[in-house]
Design a protein around this motif. Structure first.
Motif, mmCIF file in Angstrom:
data_model
loop_
_atom_site.group_PDB
_atom_site.id
_atom_site.type_symbol
_atom_site.label_atom_id
_atom_site.label_comp_id
_atom_site.label_asym_id
_atom_site.label_seq_id
_atom_site.Cartn_x
_atom_site.Cartn_y
_atom_site.Cartn_z
ATOM 1 N N ALA A 32 0.824 -1.217 0.000
ATOM 2 C CA ALA A 32 0.000 0.000 0.000
ATOM 3 C C ALA A 32 0.857 1.265 0.000
ATOM 4 O O ALA A 32 0.581 2.213 -0.753
ATOM 5 C CB ALA A 32 -0.943 -0.002 1.198
ATOM 6 N N SER A 33 1.900 1.298 0.817
ATOM 7 C CA SER A 33 2.727 2.512 0.862
ATOM 8 C C SER A 33 3.572 2.656 -0.402
ATOM 9 O O SER A 33 3.856 3.783 -0.826
ATOM 10 C CB SER A 33 3.608 2.535 2.114
ATOM 11 N N ALA A 34 3.953 1.535 -1.010
ATOM 12 C CA ALA A 34 4.684 1.613 -2.280
ATOM 13 C C ALA A 34 3.786 2.228 -3.353
ATOM 14 O O ALA A 34 4.218 3.084 -4.128
ATOM 15 C CB ALA A 34 5.167 0.224 -2.707
ATOM 16 N N ARG A 35 2.527 1.805 -3.392
ATOM 17 C CA ARG A 35 1.585 2.355 -4.374
ATOM 18 C C ARG A 35 1.288 3.827 -4.102
ATOM 19 O O ARG A 35 1.310 4.642 -5.018
ATOM 20 C CB ARG A 35 0.284 1.562 -4.381
ATOM 21 N N TRP A 64 8.630 -5.132 -0.016
ATOM 22 C CA TRP A 64 7.351 -4.637 -0.554
ATOM 23 C C TRP A 64 6.974 -5.503 -1.754
ATOM 24 O O TRP A 64 6.363 -5.054 -2.714
ATOM 25 C CB TRP A 64 7.443 -3.144 -0.894
ATOM 26 N N GLU A 65 7.319 -6.788 -1.627
ATOM 27 C CA GLU A 65 7.137 -7.776 -2.692
ATOM 28 C C GLU A 65 5.736 -7.785 -3.306
ATOM 29 O O GLU A 65 5.609 -7.890 -4.527
ATOM 30 C CB GLU A 65 7.493 -9.163 -2.148
ATOM 31 N N PRO A 66 4.645 -7.676 -2.508
ATOM 32 C CA PRO A 66 3.314 -7.704 -3.121
ATOM 33 C C PRO A 66 3.066 -6.572 -4.131
ATOM 34 O O PRO A 66 2.192 -6.678 -4.981
ATOM 35 C CB PRO A 66 2.361 -7.592 -1.929
ATOM 36 N N ALA A 67 3.845 -5.516 -4.056
ATOM 37 C CA ALA A 67 3.684 -4.397 -4.989
ATOM 38 C C ALA A 67 4.697 -4.432 -6.133
ATOM 39 O O ALA A 67 4.679 -3.574 -7.004
ATOM 40 C CB ALA A 67 3.823 -3.070 -4.251
ATOM 41 N N ALA A 68 5.574 -5.420 -6.147
ATOM 42 C CA ALA A 68 6.669 -5.440 -7.128
ATOM 43 C C ALA A 68 6.162 -5.445 -8.573
ATOM 44 O O ALA A 68 6.705 -4.729 -9.428
ATOM 45 C CB ALA A 68 7.592 -6.629 -6.877
ATOM 46 N N ARG A 69 5.134 -6.217 -8.868
ATOM 47 C CA ARG A 69 4.595 -6.258 -10.235
ATOM 48 C C ARG A 69 4.021 -4.893 -10.616
ATOM 49 O O ARG A 69 4.241 -4.409 -11.712
ATOM 50 C CB ARG A 69 3.525 -7.341 -10.362
ATOM 51 N N TRP A 70 3.279 -4.259 -9.690
ATOM 52 C CA TRP A 70 2.718 -2.935 -9.968
ATOM 53 C C TRP A 70 3.834 -1.908 -10.193
ATOM 54 O O TRP A 70 3.790 -1.135 -11.144
ATOM 55 C CB TRP A 70 1.806 -2.485 -8.818
ATOM 56 N N VAL A 71 4.837 -1.919 -9.317
ATOM 57 C CA VAL A 71 5.944 -0.961 -9.441
ATOM 58 C C VAL A 71 6.667 -1.149 -10.773
ATOM 59 O O VAL A 71 6.844 -0.199 -11.536
ATOM 60 C CB VAL A 71 6.935 -1.100 -8.259
#
Length: 132
Positions: A32-35, A64-71
């Motif tokens: 969430a914070s990465a997004r 922040w692995e769960p956001a890696a694809r989005w990033v």
């Protein structure tokens, strides 16, 4: 440097001498914070358009692995749509944060992203980009 945004987790500045964004991520981050941080960087880029960015992760202390694809996919694609051409990404020293970053790199197609272990080398490389 002109400060565009500053919080405990993220700072974004514009360097008029190099015409680039300096993005400093700090502390623990989640998907969430990465997004939300990524959205803030995009807002700063709209406010101060430029073609180069130094993305400093040296102070990130968590994965922040769960956001890696989005990033790596959507976020970097949106940076490219805003005319970002070169990103110098300084790696976190924290192993799990670095692993998340390496996962994100699998999804980046544009802009040009080069990984560095220190800010000085990243800054030097970034200063050379776009010169003919």
């Amino acid at each position: 440097m002109e400060v565009l945004y500053d919080s405990p987790a993220l700072a974004v500045s514009y360097d008029p001498a190099q015409q680039c964004l300096y993005v400093e991520w700090r502390g623990k981050h989640t998907a969430a914070s990465a997004r939300s941080g990524g959205e803030q960087v995009l807002a700063c880029l709209r406010q101060q358009p430029c073609h180069k960015m130094l993305n400093d992760n040296t102070q990130v202390t968590s994965d922040w692995e769960p956001a890696a694809r989005w990033v790596g996919g959507e976020y970097y694609q949106r940076l490219a749509e805003l005319q970002m051409q070169y990103v110098a990404w300084v790696c976190a020293t924290n192993w799990s944060a670095r692993k998340s970053m390496e996962t994100a790199m699998h999804f980046v197609t544009e802009p040009t992203v080069v990984l560095f272990d220190d800010v000085a080398s990243a800054y030097t490389w970034l200063a050379q980009q776009g010169r003919q």
